[in-house]
Structure formats: C-alpha cells, structure tokens
Design a protein around this motif. Sequence first.
Motif, PDB file in Angstrom:
ATOM      1  N   PHE A 180       0.902  -1.120   0.016  1.00 25.10           N
ATOM      2  CA  PHE A 180       0.054   0.099  -0.056  1.00 25.10           C
ATOM      3  C   PHE A 180       0.825   1.186   0.038  1.00 25.10           C
ATOM      4  O   PHE A 180       0.575   2.238   0.496  1.00 25.10           O
ATOM      5  CB  PHE A 180      -1.051  -0.018   0.992  1.00 25.10           C
ATOM      6  N   CYS A 225       9.319  -5.555  10.011  1.00 26.19           N
ATOM      7  CA  CYS A 225       9.089  -4.111   9.555  1.00 26.19           C
ATOM      8  C   CYS A 225      10.413  -3.546   9.119  1.00 26.19           C
ATOM      9  O   CYS A 225      11.305  -3.476  10.193  1.00 26.19           O
ATOM     10  CB  CYS A 225       8.429  -3.330  10.704  1.00 26.19           C
ATOM     11  N   PRO A 226      10.430  -2.870   7.988  1.00 28.19           N
ATOM     12  CA  PRO A 226      11.980  -2.188   7.696  1.00 28.19           C
ATOM     13  C   PRO A 226      12.137  -1.044   8.452  1.00 28.19           C
ATOM     14  O   PRO A 226      13.342  -0.563   8.248  1.00 28.19           O
ATOM     15  CB  PRO A 226      11.608  -1.922   6.167  1.00 28.19           C
ATOM     16  N   TRP A 230       2.556  -1.191  19.236  1.00 28.14           N
ATOM     17  CA  TRP A 230       3.096  -1.327  17.874  1.00 28.14           C
ATOM     18  C   TRP A 230       2.413  -0.495  16.822  1.00 28.14           C
ATOM     19  O   TRP A 230       2.946   0.364  16.109  1.00 28.14           O
ATOM     20  CB  TRP A 230       2.907  -2.851  17.477  1.00 28.14           C
ATOM     21  N   LYS A 274       3.827   2.946  15.095  1.00 26.89           N
ATOM     22  CA  LYS A 274       4.138   3.107  13.550  1.00 26.89           C
ATOM     23  C   LYS A 274       3.526   4.287  12.956  1.00 26.89           C
ATOM     24  O   LYS A 274       4.233   5.130  12.415  1.00 26.89           O
ATOM     25  CB  LYS A 274       3.600   1.821  12.992  1.00 26.89           C
ATOM     26  N   GLY A 334       6.284   6.036  10.544  1.00 29.19           N
ATOM     27  CA  GLY A 334       6.876   5.006  10.815  1.00 29.19           C
ATOM     28  C   GLY A 334       6.454   3.542   9.992  1.00 29.19           C
ATOM     29  O   GLY A 334       7.059   2.743   9.859  1.00 29.19           O
ATOM     30  N   CYS A 335       5.343   3.995   9.283  1.00 29.01           N
ATOM     31  CA  CYS A 335       5.151   3.110   8.077  1.00 29.01           C
ATOM     32  C   CYS A 335       5.154   3.537   6.921  1.00 29.01           C
ATOM     33  O   CYS A 335       4.781   4.617   6.288  1.00 29.01           O
ATOM     34  CB  CYS A 335       3.660   2.705   8.527  1.00 29.01           C
ATOM     35  N   VAL A 336       5.772   2.545   5.699  1.00 28.90           N
ATOM     36  CA  VAL A 336       6.052   3.031   4.515  1.00 28.90           C
ATOM     37  C   VAL A 336       5.148   2.266   3.431  1.00 28.90           C
ATOM     38  O   VAL A 336       5.267   2.543   2.166  1.00 28.90           O
ATOM     39  CB  VAL A 336       7.523   3.011   3.899  1.00 28.90           C
ATOM     40  N   GLY A 337       4.199   1.437   3.978  1.00 24.03           N
ATOM     41  CA  GLY A 337       3.455   0.924   3.305  1.00 24.03           C
ATOM     42  C   GLY A 337       3.697  -0.424   2.656  1.00 24.03           C
ATOM     43  O   GLY A 337       3.239  -0.944   1.453  1.00 24.03           O
ATOM     44  N   CYS A 338       4.755  -0.841   2.906  1.00 26.00           N
ATOM     45  CA  CYS A 338       5.520  -2.102   2.391  1.00 26.00           C
ATOM     46  C   CYS A 338       4.662  -3.548   2.451  1.00 26.00           C
ATOM     47  O   CYS A 338       5.057  -4.630   1.760  1.00 26.00           O
ATOM     48  CB  CYS A 338       6.938  -2.390   2.966  1.00 26.00           C
ATOM     49  N   GLY A 339       3.754  -3.772   3.621  1.00 30.96           N
ATOM     50  CA  GLY A 339       2.873  -4.574   3.643  1.00 30.96           C
ATOM     51  C   GLY A 339       3.668  -5.833   4.242  1.00 30.96           C
ATOM     52  O   GLY A 339       3.126  -7.060   4.349  1.00 30.96           O
ATOM     53  N   ARG A 340       4.807  -5.999   4.690  1.00 31.28           N
ATOM     54  CA  ARG A 340       5.695  -7.037   5.149  1.00 31.28           C
ATOM     55  C   ARG A 340       4.754  -7.559   6.498  1.00 31.28           C
ATOM     56  O   ARG A 340       4.733  -8.965   6.793  1.00 31.28           O
ATOM     57  CB  ARG A 340       7.104  -6.692   5.558  1.00 31.28           C
ATOM     58  N   CYS A 341       4.436  -6.688   7.381  1.00 32.60           N
ATOM     59  CA  CYS A 341       3.841  -6.943   8.642  1.00 32.60           C
ATOM     60  C   CYS A 341       2.470  -7.890   8.431  1.00 32.60           C
ATOM     61  O   CYS A 341       2.077  -8.548   9.379  1.00 32.60           O
ATOM     62  CB  CYS A 341       3.681  -5.823   9.703  1.00 32.60           C
ATOM     63  N   ILE A 390      -2.831  -4.573   9.164  1.00 30.97           N
ATOM     64  CA  ILE A 390      -2.952  -3.326   9.861  1.00 30.97           C
ATOM     65  C   ILE A 390      -3.949  -2.467   8.940  1.00 30.97           C
ATOM     66  O   ILE A 390      -4.486  -1.605   9.760  1.00 30.97           O
ATOM     67  CB  ILE A 390      -1.664  -2.816   9.962  1.00 30.97           C
TER      68      ILE A 390
HETATM   69  S1  SF4 Z   1       3.309  -2.030   6.347  1.00 29.66           S
HETATM   70 FE1  SF4 Z   1       4.035  -2.894   7.923  1.00 29.66          FE
HETATM   71  S2  SF4 Z   1       5.912  -3.819   7.798  1.00 29.66           S
HETATM   72 FE2  SF4 Z   1       5.742  -2.300   6.228  1.00 29.66          FE
HETATM   73  S3  SF4 Z   1       6.395  -0.313   6.849  1.00 29.66           S
HETATM   74 FE3  SF4 Z   1       4.348  -0.423   7.625  1.00 29.66          FE
HETATM   75  S4  SF4 Z   1       4.120  -1.217   9.504  1.00 29.66           S
HETATM   76 FE4  SF4 Z   1       6.114  -1.641   8.982  1.00 29.66          FE
END
Ligand code: SF4
Lengths: 437, 280
Positions: A211, A322-323, A374, A378, A390-397, A407
Amino acid sequence: MEDMFGSDDSRTRYPTTLEPEPAQQDDGAVRKPVAPQPQPQIEPQAFGGPLILTVADVDQLIRRLGADGRTVIGPKVDGPVIGYQPIGGAADLPSGWGDEQGPGHYRLRRRDDDALFGYALAPTSWKRYVFPARSELFRARREDGALAITTIPPARPRYAFIGMRACEIAALDVQRRVFMRPEAPDPTYAANTQDMFVVAVSCGSPAATCFCVSAGTGPEASGGYDIRLTEVNSTPNSPDHYFVANAGTQAGADVLAQLACKPASDSETGAATQIVQAAATAIGQGVKLDDVHELLARNRENPRWDDVAARCLSCGNCTMSCPTCFCSDVVDENPIGDDGVVRARVWASCFGVSYSQMHGGNARTSTSSRYRQWLTHKMSTWVDQFDVSGCVGCGRCITTCPVGIDIRTELEAIRATDTATKYPESVRPQTDEGLAT
Amino acid sequence: MGQSGIDAWGARTVTTSRPTLAVWKFSSCDGCQLTLLDCEDEILGLSEAIDIAYFLEAGHDRVDQMYDVSLVEGSITTAHDAERIREVRAASRKLVTIGACATSGGIQALRNSADVQEFTSIVYAHPEFIKTLETSTGIADHVPVDLELRGCPISRTQLLEAISALLAGRTPRLPSYSVCQECKQAGNACVLVASGTPCLGPVTQAGCHSLCPSIGRGCFGCFGPSESANTAALTEQLRRVGTNDRDIERSFSTFNVNAPEFRTAALALYPIQSPRRGSE
Ligand code: SF4
Ligand code: SF4
Ligand code: SF4
Ligand code: SF4
Ligand code: SF4
C-alpha cells in the motif's frame, strides 16, 4: 480546538523544509503523504538521459560493483522465498519467479516470462544489513584492578543493494532519521549506509499486501538511489526484455557510463512509465492514512485493541519484519573461562513482555496494550518523535504475521468505531497546544 | 560449598575455592546432561571455574554437603523421587531445572491423562513390581526452583549463559518471548507463512536459536510455552493452513504436554477420555 491536537494541524508530519507537494486525489481532496519521498528528489535528467540496459548489462553492473570491492546484495531464491542475499551476477537473480502475498501468506510463483525482478518484495527486509540483528559494541576486561574497554569499530561493508523498491528506500530514509540524528549518530548504521550504492528497481508486479501509494512512498522511487531501473519484459526470451535506467547520483552516472549503453527512445521510456502507472493503479489509494496520527492518538481505549489481542500471538514477527522498526536491547555476554565481557546490541520487539519491564513493574502486560503500542507507534507517536510516519506501506507485517493480522483492516476497524478517549482532567495528555480537550 | 564468602549469585571476589556444581537425575533420558558434556570448547574453562559433581544413579546419592548450584534433570514420577528432590533442594544454594522433563514433566507426562495401571499391565511382565505415581510432574511442582532451562534437550548456549551468569553474579539472559523473534533475527523464511508447515514457534519460548525453522521444519514446541502463548489463535491458524485437529492436538501433546498452556490447547481439541489415540 476541534481535536486533541488542534484543528489547524500545526504539527506537520514531516519537516516543512522537506515537505513534498501534497498529492491531488481523484476526488479532488488534498491528501498529505504520511511518509516523505527520500530527499532530495532527483530531477529526471539531472545525471543524463535515460539509458537502455540489457540483461547482460545488468550482469555487468552487478559484477562491476563487486569488482569495485562492494558487498553486492540482491534478490535471490532462498528456499521457499525470495531473500536479499549476496549475489555475484544476474544469474543469481530470481529469473522467472514471482511472489503471491496476502495476510499470513507467501508463495513463490513461476511467472510466464523471465523477468529478473518480477516479484513484489522479499518478506525479509534490507534492515538486517544496515541495522544487523546483532552488533558488538565493545569488549571490557579487568586489567590491574581497572576496567579496560576496547571499542569494536563497526565493519564498513560498502554495500551495493540491487533491486531496492521505492518503499524500501523510503524505509531507509525513515530509519536514517532515527539513527542519524545529528546529536547522536549511530556508528553501526553510519558505517553500513554512508558508502552504500543503491540500485532501485521500480515495481511492476506489486503484491496484494502493498500500500505504498496510500503511504506516499511508491511504486517508483523519486530519490535516494544511485541508479533506478524499470524492467520491461513482455514475453519469455523476448528481444524486448530491457531496463530503462536513470542515474540519480554522479556515482550512478559513472557506473552506467562504463556499460556503454544506448539512450532510451521515447517509446521505451513510455513503456517503462506505463508499467509503473499500471502498478500504481493495481495498488490503488485504498488505505486512508491522512488522519491516522490523530485517529490513533484519540483511540487509546478503543475496544478493537482487545478484539485484535484475541487473535494476536504477541510473537513479534511484525516488528522484526518491519523495515523501519529500530528497537534493540543491549546485552552483556561473558564467555566462561574468559575474564572479559562483550556488550552487544540485539534486535528487540515491543511484543516481548520484558520489553516494557521497568523498575517497579511492567507497563504493558496485556497483548492488547502491546498491539496498541505497535500500531500506534508506527502510525502516530512516530510522527511525534521523528516528524514522519513509521510506516512506508511495504505490507511485510501483513504477510509475515503468522495469523494474518492486517494493519489496514485494523485501522479501518478503529476508524469505524472511533471513540475519542475522554480523559479525566487529572490525566489528560499534555500537547504542544496545551491541555487536550 | 567451598570456602565462605562465595555466593554464586553475588559479585565474584577473589575466590579461595571454586563454586561447586552438582548434576542430579530424575525421570529422564540423559539428553540434557549430555549437553553439558557437549560443551567441548568450553569444558576446560568450565571445569577450571567450577567443581562439578555428578549424581546420576538414584542409589548412589549421598546428599551430605551443600552445593552452590544444582542442575536437576528429569521429572518426578515416583514417591522416592518426590522425597529425594526435597533433599536435593535442601542441599542446594541455587536449584536450576534443566529440560522439558524437569520444567514441565516431559513426554512421560502423557500418562497424566491416561490410566497408568493399564500402561504398566501392558508393558511389564510383572506390573506388581512397578511402584509409580499417577503423574509425571516438573520439579517446581514439588520444591522452589531458582532458574529454568527449557528444551528437549536444553540449549548448550543457554546452559553456558546460565553458568557464566551465575559465576559472574549477573542475571542470566533467558528470554521468555517467542521462537519467532529468534527466527526472524536469523533471517529465516517462515515455514508457516511460506510453506503452510505447522509451526509452534509463535507460542514457544525462545532459546534454541530457532533450530527447527532454520532447517525448514516447523517448531515442535520443545521449549514449552512462551510468556504470552495464545494457543487458541494459533490453533485457528493451523486449521486454516489445513492441519487437522488430531494433528494439532498431537503437536501440543509432546515434550511439554503438561505445561498448562499446551495442555489446555490439547484438551480444547480432544477432552480427556475421548479415544484420541485410537486406530483412526
Ligand atoms: S506495512 Fe507494516 S512492515 Fe511495512 S512499514 Fe508499514 S508497519 Fe512496517
Ligand atoms: S513498533 Fe515496537 S518494535 Fe517497532 S519501533 Fe515501535 S516500539 Fe520498537
Ligand atoms: S500482529 Fe501478528 S506478527 Fe504481530 S505480534 Fe501479533 S500475531 Fe505476531
Ligand atoms: S517459522 Fe515458525 S518460528 Fe519461525 S517465524 Fe514462522 S512461525 Fe515463527
Ligand atoms: S524450534 Fe522448537 S522444537 Fe525445535 S529446538 Fe527450538 S523449541 Fe525445540
């Protein structure tokens, strides 16, 4: 004052000096990105026009960076996943492999072409290279009744990162604000990043968990790279398999110059632009993030925290994946038969109970308080601390959560049951603007 | 105990004699003690730093002195065990339980929800000679325990950490969070997420450096429940990835079947008395 942070939104989410132009949404509403693009933004032609690289050129690029004494890290099939691993050439890249990602779900998938970067992103981030899971800080030894301390200088690996996605470059930028504050720059992070070389690859095959568009970070990096590639590959073994390359720094332009490639034609750059645009459309603007800073701050007592706690394992996978998560613990290790002690920094997670252990008790004994920490850190208190989300939207979590907690869904649920916490006069949180209402 | 003035948990001063360490065995397989012998690189330093006494056979016990540290392996399964552990406790300044048997009763605690007389009549030619308790229980069910080392078997690194911390007078670092935290620090691919392999890592205590997921296998839970083990949520997810209830119940019914969180998870799937180990 309309909400607890004041209606004039005087708390910007990023320093005004770095503030990018607010993006215009389809519905015409102004929407502020919650994460900045890496700065400075790179002007498209600043280091020469776009060039065309072949697969053989990409191979040469990797080899030259290696020959230059760099530790080259890039995507590679590693068991059931694509991981970021040391690579020696294009043959190590996951040619023809894609990924399928969803909440608590990851599978490698064969593509019907031979794209080198045809996956979304690795479930394990680059974080472990710039902020290793364990780094030794110093050794101490008793010598003649005194304590002799030897610092351990961090290794300087001179990394070249091949295939960084836009959100991952944004994550580097977010962590840089944490670790490289002028008053206390972190030696390990500095040593690992100051001489790094970044080859960004724009996204053509985003995952269902991505996202970045909502987060304002992707799918194409606007800065923070030495070279940016966009892969164009229509059919298997197609002669039309090429990469449109842009240099983002002089160092990037110099490396590209050694490859002696031809300039890109308008149709080739057009094809690349289309790929990125299609990716952006596929990802969509679906996640509303412009209000989360205030939303989470005023929903400390939302019943949804208990709801998610019933599903959450408190396992810590989200924070470790989370990166941008930067928490660490400092431990002393003394090998038997050795008078010395090694002090090391190791990753920590706010999902661990001992994380919140203080003299006299524990601040977060329940999973619901830990999950709240958490998500609120973020997306909300991070902004207060570092002027950026603190969230770049990578979706890893989302992918790496063993029970598939998303999330995005949790944010939506909290918005749907927005119950601004009313504090008694005595415990009302103090803000810059004075007492909250 | 050697000379006065040495407290294994206090700051180490100039020592006049080495702290004493005793190893005691109850109902167990010896695997955890072997871990001590497996500390090849450290065993020299270890035997220089401490005075090690082994009491492996029940018949040879001579509890006639105080020990600074007692490592206790095995569970309590007989009336004699229950009596002997009290003597060991009384003779130990610090008592450290080692392994799943000593901490939760071990795999032999499977009998806690079965008919022991039926077992003995099937297994032994002369069941009348067998004197055993109905249950297998961990040491802490009988006497106070100062420190627990989990695992089946224990981790060599954790054993050395515990001993070196005892010698240095610091608190040992024995995290009670999940195996997942170690697994992610190791950079492993998650077997549950990426392969749909059942894994108990999210509800199991760290300490093994995610041994099993590091070689592509799911965690069996040999370190027992983690600090906030949400077994109900994990059960739901294991069902979602296609694991049947019988297999989920079995995965919670191994080395730590008697640990409350795992026992509850198993019982939620198959209450006692149901024919869970039949020939289906
Ligand atoms: S999407 Fe999740 S893992 Fe990715 S930056 Fe946001 S909180 Fe961290
Ligand atoms: S979310 Fe938790 S682990 Fe991540 S940075 Fe914040 S406090 Fe640390
Ligand atoms: S949200 Fe998911 S990954 Fe994070 S602690 Fe909870 S169960 Fe683990
Ligand atoms: S493989 Fe198991 S231990 Fe590792 S992260 Fe996944 S669920 Fe946790
Ligand atoms: S991964 Fe699980 S089963 Fe394997 S050694 Fe560790 S705790 Fe035991």
